[in-house]
Design an enzyme around this catalytic site. Structure first.
Site, PDB file in Angstrom:
ATOM      1  CG  ASP A 163      -1.941   1.073   1.237  1.00 30.00           C
ATOM      2  OD1 ASP A 163      -3.070   0.806   1.664  1.00 30.00           O
ATOM      3  OD2 ASP A 163      -1.637   2.205   0.826  1.00 30.00           O
TER       4      ASP A 163
ATOM      5  CG  ASP B  19      -3.124   3.547  -2.502  1.00 30.25           C
ATOM      6  OD1 ASP B  19      -4.166   2.875  -2.609  1.00 30.25           O
ATOM      7  OD2 ASP B  19      -2.755   4.065  -1.441  1.00 30.25           O
ATOM      8  CD  GLU B  20      -5.213  -0.853  -0.763  1.00 29.77           C
ATOM      9  OE1 GLU B  20      -5.727  -1.982  -0.763  1.00 29.77           O
ATOM     10  OE2 GLU B  20      -5.715   0.136  -0.221  1.00 29.77           O
TER      11      GLU B  20
HETATM   12  P1  DGT Z   1      -2.098   5.805   3.776  1.00 35.04           P
HETATM   13  O1  DGT Z   1      -2.939   5.695   5.003  1.00 35.04           O
HETATM   14  O2  DGT Z   1      -0.692   6.234   4.093  1.00 35.04           O
HETATM   15  O3  DGT Z   1      -2.170   4.615   2.903  1.00 35.04           O
HETATM   16  O4  DGT Z   1      -2.715   7.059   2.998  1.00 35.04           O
HETATM   17  P2  DGT Z   1      -3.371   7.159   1.570  1.00 35.04           P
HETATM   18  O5  DGT Z   1      -3.593   8.592   1.292  1.00 35.04           O
HETATM   19  O6  DGT Z   1      -2.578   6.420   0.552  1.00 35.04           O
HETATM   20  O7  DGT Z   1      -4.772   6.525   1.845  1.00 35.04           O
HETATM   21  P3  DGT Z   1      -5.540   5.335   1.154  1.00 35.04           P
HETATM   22  O8  DGT Z   1      -4.616   4.233   0.833  1.00 35.04           O
HETATM   23  O9  DGT Z   1      -6.707   5.068   2.025  1.00 35.04           O
HETATM   24  O10 DGT Z   1      -6.118   5.999  -0.186  1.00 35.04           O
HETATM   25  C1  DGT Z   1      -5.375   6.092  -1.384  1.00 35.04           C
HETATM   26  C2  DGT Z   1      -5.759   7.379  -2.136  1.00 35.04           C
HETATM   27  O11 DGT Z   1      -7.180   7.427  -2.352  1.00 35.04           O
HETATM   28  C3  DGT Z   1      -5.444   8.625  -1.340  1.00 35.04           C
HETATM   29  O12 DGT Z   1      -4.116   9.100  -1.556  1.00 35.04           O
HETATM   30  C4  DGT Z   1      -6.499   9.597  -1.795  1.00 35.04           C
HETATM   31  C5  DGT Z   1      -7.682   8.749  -2.135  1.00 35.04           C
HETATM   32  N1  DGT Z   1      -8.704   8.773  -1.056  1.00 35.04           N
HETATM   33  C6  DGT Z   1      -8.757   7.992   0.052  1.00 35.04           C
HETATM   34  N2  DGT Z   1      -9.810   8.274   0.819  1.00 35.04           N
HETATM   35  C7  DGT Z   1     -10.492   9.269   0.180  1.00 35.04           C
HETATM   36  C8  DGT Z   1     -11.698  10.012   0.483  1.00 35.04           C
HETATM   37  O13 DGT Z   1     -12.377   9.820   1.485  1.00 35.04           O
HETATM   38  N3  DGT Z   1     -12.065  10.960  -0.440  1.00 35.04           N
HETATM   39  C9  DGT Z   1     -11.337  11.199  -1.586  1.00 35.04           C
HETATM   40  N4  DGT Z   1     -11.752  12.127  -2.450  1.00 35.04           N
HETATM   41  N5  DGT Z   1     -10.203  10.523  -1.903  1.00 35.04           N
HETATM   42  C10 DGT Z   1      -9.772   9.586  -1.019  1.00 35.04           C
HETATM   43 CA    CA Z   2      -2.184   4.186   0.673  1.00 37.93          CA
HETATM   44 CA    CA Z   3      -5.045   2.280  -0.126  1.00 37.10          CA
END
Ligand code: DGT
Ligand code: CA
Ligand code: CA
Length: 371
Positions: free
Chosen positions: A15, A115-116
Site C-alpha cells: 500500500d 495504490d494497492e
Molecule cells: P495511507 O494511510 O498512508 O495509505 O494514505 P493514503 O492517502 O494512501 O490513503 P488510502 O490508501 O486510504 O487511499 C489512497 C488514495 O485514495 C489517497 O491518496 C487519496 C484517495 N482517497 C482515500 N480516501 C479518500 C476520500 O475519502 N475521499 C477522496 N476524495 N479521496 C480519497
Molecule cells: Ca495508501
Molecule cells: Ca489504499
C-alpha cells in the site's frame, strides 16, 4: 486440505503511503516539511470541497480523508500548510510505473485501486517467510530508488492477513505475520480492520458485544448467520480466524493505460519527443483495441529535467478508436505543454489514454466487466 493450501501460501500486500500527497511532495521537495493537503474542489466557492488525502504532518493535526476543506484549514490554521487540487493524470502515471515494477516480482499480481497490490510469492520464496521479508525489502528499495515513493508492506498466508499487516505500521512499514502467528495477530484488533466491516456493521457487531476480531472468532457461527445472513455470516466467521482462500489474480479492467520513456538525452526539440510519443501511442492504442475498447481521453505527460511532471489532456465528444486522432491530439497537446516552457528541458515523455468504452460484439469482455 484448505489449511494445507494456506500453510503453503505467502502473500504480499503493498500500500503506497499517503499516496496523492506523497506524489505532490516528490514533485515539489520544498513542501516536504509542511502539512500537505490534497483536495477535491467542488467548484462552488473557494474552499468548497473535501480532503482527498493529506501527508502525515497534516494528519498529526487531525486532517483526514473526506473531511471538508474548511475543517482542514481550521485544524491547520497555525501551521505552515499547502492545499493542492487533485491531479489524477499525475498519480495514475506514477502508480502505473510503480505497479509495472511490482508486477515483475511474482507471476500472480493483483492491483487494487490506484495504490494497492497483492503478490502471491509462494513459489518464488519457496514458502519461506524469511525470504519473503527480504524480497519485500528489495521491493521497497527498488520503488524508492526509482520513484522516490515509500510504501507499507504486509506479508501473510493470505490476502486478508497481508492487507491488515500492511496497515499496521505506516508509513514505510513492513509487517510479517507467519501462519502460526495469525490468530494472535488478529485477535486484539478492532473488527473494522476486516474488509467489509464498515460503520454500520461495526455498530451491529457492537450490539452483539463484539468489538475485537477475537471476540468475533469466539461468537457462534449460527448467531452470525442469523444476524448477517449466510454469505456474510460465514465470511465474518472465517475472516475472524484469519482464513481467506481467495486467490491473487488480476481482476477488472484498467481505468487508463499509459506508457512512458526516458529520452536518450534531455531535450526541448518537439520532433524528438514526438517520435517517441508516436511509438508509445501505437503501443497503447493496440493494447486498447486488443481488449475491444474505444476511448475518449488522451493525455500527454512530460517529466522535466528537475523531475516535475507536467500534463495536458483532451477529452473527445465521442469515444474513438482512431490512432490517427490520437497522434494528432498528442502533437497538439505536446505543443501546448511546451509553449509555456521556456527554460526547462524534457527528460521523459509519456502518453495516457482513458475513459474506456466497450465496443459492441466483444463477447469476451463480459468476463471483465461487473467488477
Ligand atoms: P495511507 O494511510 O498512508 O495509505 O494514505 P493514503 O492517502 O494512501 O490513503 P488510502 O490508501 O486510504 O487511499 C489512497 C488514495 O485514495 C489517497 O491518496 C487519496 C484517495 N482517497 C482515500 N480516501 C479518500 C476520500 O475519502 N475521499 C477522496 N476524495 N479521496 C480519497
Ligand atoms: Ca495508501
Ligand atoms: Ca489504499
Amino acid at each position: 486440505m484448505v489449511t494445507k493450501l494456506q500453510a503453503h501460501r505467502v502473500v504480499i500486500h503493498i500500500d503506497f503511503d499517503y499516496f496523492f500527497a506523497q506524489v505532490e511532495e516528490r514533485e515539489r521537495p520544498a513542501i516536504k516539511d509542511k502539512a500537505v493537503v490534497v483536495c477535491v474542489y467542488s467548484g462552488r466557492g473557494e474552499d468548497s470541497g473535501a480532503v482527498s488525502t493529506a501527508n502525515y504532518i497534516a494528519r498529526k493535526y487531525g486532517v483526514k480523508s473526506g473531511m471538508p476543506i474548511v475543517f482542514a484549514k481550521k485544524k491547520l490554521k497555525n501551521v505552515e500548510a499547502v492545499f493542492l487540487p487533485v491531479n489524477h493524470a499525475r498519480y495514475d502515471m506514477v502508480s502505473q510505473e510503480m505497479m509495472n515494477m511490482i508486477r515483475t516480482y511474482a507471476y500472480a499480481f493483483e492491483q487494487v485501486g490506484v495504490d494497492e497490490a497483492y503478490l502471491d510469492v509462494s513459489k518464488r520464496v519457496d514458502g519461506s517467510y524469511e525470504k519473503a521479508r527480504h524480497l519485500a525489502t528489495e521491493i521497497k528499495k527498488e520503488i524508492f530508488a526509482k520513484e522516490k515513493i515509500t510504501c507499507s508492506i504486509g506479508i501473510g498466508p493470505n490476502k486478508l492477513v497481508a492487507k491488515i499487516a500492511a496497515g499496521r505500521k505506516k508509513p514505510n512499514g513492513l509487517t510479517v505475520v507467519r501462519p502460526e502467528e495469525v490468530q494472535q495477530f488478529v485477535s486484539d484488533l478492532p473488527v473494522r480492520e476486516l474488509m467489509g466491516v464498515g460503520r454500520k456493521t461495526e455498530k451491529k457487531l457492537r450490539e452483539l458485544g463484539i468489538k475485537t476480531i477475537g471476540q468475533l472468532a469466539a461468537c457462534n457461527i449460527g448467531r452470525l448467520v442469523g444476524v448477517f445472513g449466510n454469505t456474510l455470516g460465514n465470511y465474518f466467521h472465517n475472516a475472524s480466524l484469519g482464513i481467506d482462500e481467495t486467490p491473487v489474480e488480476q481482476r477488472g479492467r484498467a481505468k487508463s493505460i499509459s506508457r512512458i520513456v526516458t529520452l536518450k538525452q534531455n531535450t526541448r526539440d518537439p520532433a524528438v519527443m514526438l517520435k517517441e510519443i508516436k511509438n508509445l501511442a501505437e503501443d497503447v492504442h493496440s493494447s486498447i483495441l486488443e481488449q475491444g475498447l474505444s476511448f475518449k481521453s488522451v493525455s500527454i505527460v512530460a517529466v522535466m529535467d528537475d523531475l516535475t511532471t507536467l500534463s495536458r489532456s483532451k477529452t473527445f465528444q465521442n469515444p474513438t478508436e482512431s490512432l490517427e486522432k490520437v497522434q494528432r491530439t498528442a502533437k497538439e497537446l505536446l505543443e501546448l505543454l511546451l509553449k509555456r516552457e521556456t527554460d526547462r528541458s524534457v527528460r521523459r515523455v509519456g502518453i495516457r489514454m482513458s475513459d474506456f468504452f466497450e465496443e459492441k460484439g466483444q463477447k469476451q469482455l463480459a468476463d471483465f466487466s461487473g467488477n
